[in-house]
Design an enzyme around this catalytic site. Structure first.
Site, mmCIF file in Angstrom:
data_model
loop_
_atom_site.group_PDB
_atom_site.id
_atom_site.type_symbol
_atom_site.label_atom_id
_atom_site.label_comp_id
_atom_site.label_asym_id
_atom_site.label_seq_id
_atom_site.Cartn_x
_atom_site.Cartn_y
_atom_site.Cartn_z
ATOM 1 N N ASP A 6 70.838 78.026 124.962
ATOM 2 C CA ASP A 6 71.830 79.056 124.293
ATOM 3 C C ASP A 6 72.717 78.462 123.967
ATOM 4 O O ASP A 6 72.838 77.468 123.576
ATOM 5 C CB ASP A 6 72.834 79.827 126.218
ATOM 6 C CG ASP A 6 73.842 80.358 125.380
ATOM 7 O OD1 ASP A 6 74.192 79.945 124.371
ATOM 8 O OD2 ASP A 6 74.736 80.447 126.636
ATOM 9 N N LYS A 68 80.698 76.841 115.714
ATOM 10 C CA LYS A 68 79.596 78.480 115.995
ATOM 11 C C LYS A 68 80.074 79.505 114.942
ATOM 12 O O LYS A 68 79.848 80.203 114.323
ATOM 13 C CB LYS A 68 78.888 78.938 117.591
ATOM 14 C CG LYS A 68 78.588 79.907 117.489
ATOM 15 C CD LYS A 68 77.816 80.579 118.393
ATOM 16 C CE LYS A 68 77.159 81.426 118.671
ATOM 17 N NZ LYS A 68 76.776 81.801 120.386
ATOM 18 N N GLU A 147 72.890 87.478 122.751
ATOM 19 C CA GLU A 147 72.841 86.700 123.357
ATOM 20 C C GLU A 147 72.881 88.730 124.549
ATOM 21 O O GLU A 147 72.549 87.704 125.754
ATOM 22 C CB GLU A 147 74.305 86.576 123.466
ATOM 23 C CG GLU A 147 73.851 84.463 122.436
ATOM 24 C CD GLU A 147 75.556 84.471 121.738
ATOM 25 O OE1 GLU A 147 76.420 85.321 121.845
ATOM 26 O OE2 GLU A 147 75.199 83.327 121.090
ATOM 27 N N ASP A 170 79.740 90.836 126.528
ATOM 28 C CA ASP A 170 79.130 89.206 126.608
ATOM 29 C C ASP A 170 80.803 89.032 125.957
ATOM 30 O O ASP A 170 80.174 88.764 124.644
ATOM 31 C CB ASP A 170 77.646 89.042 125.614
ATOM 32 C CG ASP A 170 77.449 87.640 125.175
ATOM 33 O OD1 ASP A 170 78.225 87.129 126.381
ATOM 34 O OD2 ASP A 170 76.936 87.473 124.558
#
Length: 576
Positions: A6, A68, A147, A170
């Site tokens: 992850d 990210k 994800e 999420d």
């Protein structure tokens, strides 16, 4: 053995399947979660994780976090060695390399393959950038998994025989996704997904920090970092406490800061931020074709879902108690590990059916968007369509690949373009086949073939939409709904005008050749006038109706024209 990773905005984790069980691997400090932070020293030194964060107190300008959000762009970070910037892929590769090191240290063997998670709403460029980061870290990225889907794998591990419809909410440090899945007999099928790759806990840190600094005037970058760190701490405390006292002694060497923030104040502060995620939930449910009452559970993952205001808002929207049984920071890594175990044969077979989050298509004549693969299509997939030349003797066809939800090409994002050579043929006689293929990682390959020559052009879209602000992805889908009637009207007008542009010259030729009966002329001339007036007024429905009327009015004359041409051709053949 295949690692499950992850790669998160705030934290990252790595796991493997051992003796049939997915486990996350801890570092030397016994921690399974490492901060997604990298420190670049002046002399080329690099530190990752908690070591990098410890450097932030004395060297904040050389510590990179939340990289990210910049994946898939041409931006470089604020860190520079001399005049050389660090790309998001390079920074991410350092985090992945550290995760690889931890895994190999724990396992006692070298590992080269990995499954890496990405936000469901990452576009093609962001996915390609993530894969590149893995390669820079010495990893063969065998699969990228969305994800929320990874979280669903973790959630559904003990529900393999049950039929469940699940929504996974999420909300991490930098990105948000809502994915609706159906789980039955080991098949995990994504029904829809929607999200925002610029929505996460980092936004809350900035809001708290801005509230703290209100009235302080201009401050340095180093001081701003201290305020952001304290804001993050306050946010975490308020997940379990009603208020927190924020203190930063001598933050600029002279002044100290102290202020109290209550949970109620924070809830007011983040109300609009939470509503953005709920808007994505609403769209995902519409796309899935389900009502909230059709869901068996709503699973929360991501560190930001610890906030009580988030949990309350999600429960209110879905009209059910939310499922918080999954570890917010570990569920996604665990799901990636499960997928790695399935691919390596270390776990029982499961089938994962993911979807593409945005439509993919081509620009066609008139500036229209021709969708080849609609959004929320199950991947891997491929689809194609046949096109023809728009002009006599056309030598090349320009193929412009688009991503987006709008009717007109100009309102969508260009992923790439290339040219295909064509045989010189009369208008409408050349044939070009275009095929889109999306692999299991969501990366696009475009094949174009000129049928008469058999000549192929294959393009791998590796750097699509590089300059697109990721927050605009949500705006793209919202705009497609908001402007649906306008867009469709513009499409109708464009298609009608293309037909009118072909029809008007042909009508003029028929009139000039005297092939129109007297009783037909008035109707035809009246229709021509209506068509030209509708074009001038940019009236879509009027133009469509007028064009259809003109087409009908000239049917008999057009038939006589064809008959005359056939007679002339026959006479020429017989030498008459």
């Amino acid at each position: 053995m295949i690692l499950g990773i992850d790669l998160g905005t705030t934290h990252s984790a790595v796991g493997v399947v051992d003796s049939g069980f997915p486990i996350l691997l801890a570092d030397e400090d016994g921690k399974r979660i490492i901060p997604s932070a990298v420190w670049f020293g002046k002399n080329g030194e690099i530190e990752v994780g908690r070591k990098a964060l410890r450097r932030r107190a004395v060297d904040p300008s050389r510590v990179v976090t939340s990289v990210k959000r910049w994946m898939g762009t041409e931006e470089t970070t604020d860190v520079a060695l001399g005049n050389v910037g660090r790309s998001p892929e390079e920074v991410s590769s350092k985090i992945l390399k550290e995760l690889k090191r931890i895994a190999e240290w724990r396992i006692g063997a070298e590992v080269e393959k990995a499954v890496i998670t990405v936000p469901a709403y990452f576009n093609d460029a962001q996915r390609a950038a993530t894969k590149k980061a893995g390669e820079l870290a010495g990893l063969d990225v065998v699969r990228m998994i969305n994800e929320p889907t990874a979280a669903a794998l973790s959630y559904g591990l003990d529900k393999m025989k049950e039929r469940s419809r699940v929504a996974v909410y999420d909300l991490g440090g930098g990105t948000f996704d809502l994915t609706v899945l159906e789980i039955e007999d080991g098949v995990f099928q994504v029904l829809s997904t929607h999200g925002d790759t610029r929505l996460g806990g980092d936004d809350v840190d900035r809001m708290i920090s801005a509230w703290m600094r209100d009235g302080l005037g201009e401050i340095s970058h180093d001081v701003a970092v201290k305020f952001t760190e304290e804001a993050e701490r306050a946010k975490r405390v308020l997940s379990s406490e009603d208020e927190v006292t924020i203190r930063i002694p001598f933050y600029d060497g002279f002044s100290s800061f102290e202020k109290t923030l209550s949970r109620g104040m924070l809830d007011t502060m983040v109300k609009e931020w939470i509503s953005k995620s709920i808007k994505c939930c609403r769209q995902a449910m519409l796309d899935s074709g389900l009502g909230v009452e059709d869901l068996d559970s709503v699973v929360l993952v991501g560190g930001s879902t610890r906030m009580p205001a988030v949990r309350d808002a999600v429960a209110e929207f879905f009209k059910k108690e939310v499922d918080v049984t999954q570890h917010p920071d570990e569920a996604i890594a665990l799901g990636a590990t499960i997928q790695g175990g399935v691919m390596s044969g270390a776990m029982s077979k499961m089938v994962l059916l993911d979807v593409t989050p945005l439509s993919l298509g081509l620009e066609t004549f008139g500036g229209l968007m021709n969708v080849i693969i609609p959004r929320n299509t199950t991947i891997p997939c491929k689809a194609g369509e046949m096109f023809t030349n728009a002009a006599d003797g056309q030598e090349k066809m320009s193929v412009r690949v688009l991503q987006g939800e709008r009717e007109m090409a100009k309102d969508n994002w260009e992923l790439g373009k290339f040219e295909l050579e064509m045989e010189k043929l009369p208008k409408g006689q050349a044939r070009v086949g275009v095929q889109f293929k999306i692999d299991a990682d969501g990366i696009l390959e475009v094949l174009a073939r000129e049928i008469s020559t058999g000549k192929d052009v294959i393009v791998h879209i590796q750097s699509s939409a590089v300059n697109v602000d990721d927050a605009a992805v949500e705006e793209m889908v919202s705009s497609s709904v908001e402007h649906a009637f306008e867009d469709m009207s513009e499409r109708i007008f464009t298609e009608a005008k293309m037909k009118a542009d072909e029809l008007l010259p042909a009508v003029e030729m028929i009139l000039a050749q005297g092939l129109v009966e007297n009783e037909e002329r008035a109707e035809i001339e009246s229709s021509v006038k209506e068509v030209k007036l509708a074009i001038a007024d940019h009236s879509a429905n009027s133009l469509k109706a007028a064009t259809q009327r003109l087409d009908s009015a000239t049917e008999a004359a057009a038939a006589r024209l064809v008959e005359k041409a056939m007679e002339e051709a026959l006479a020429k053949q017989l030498g008459i």
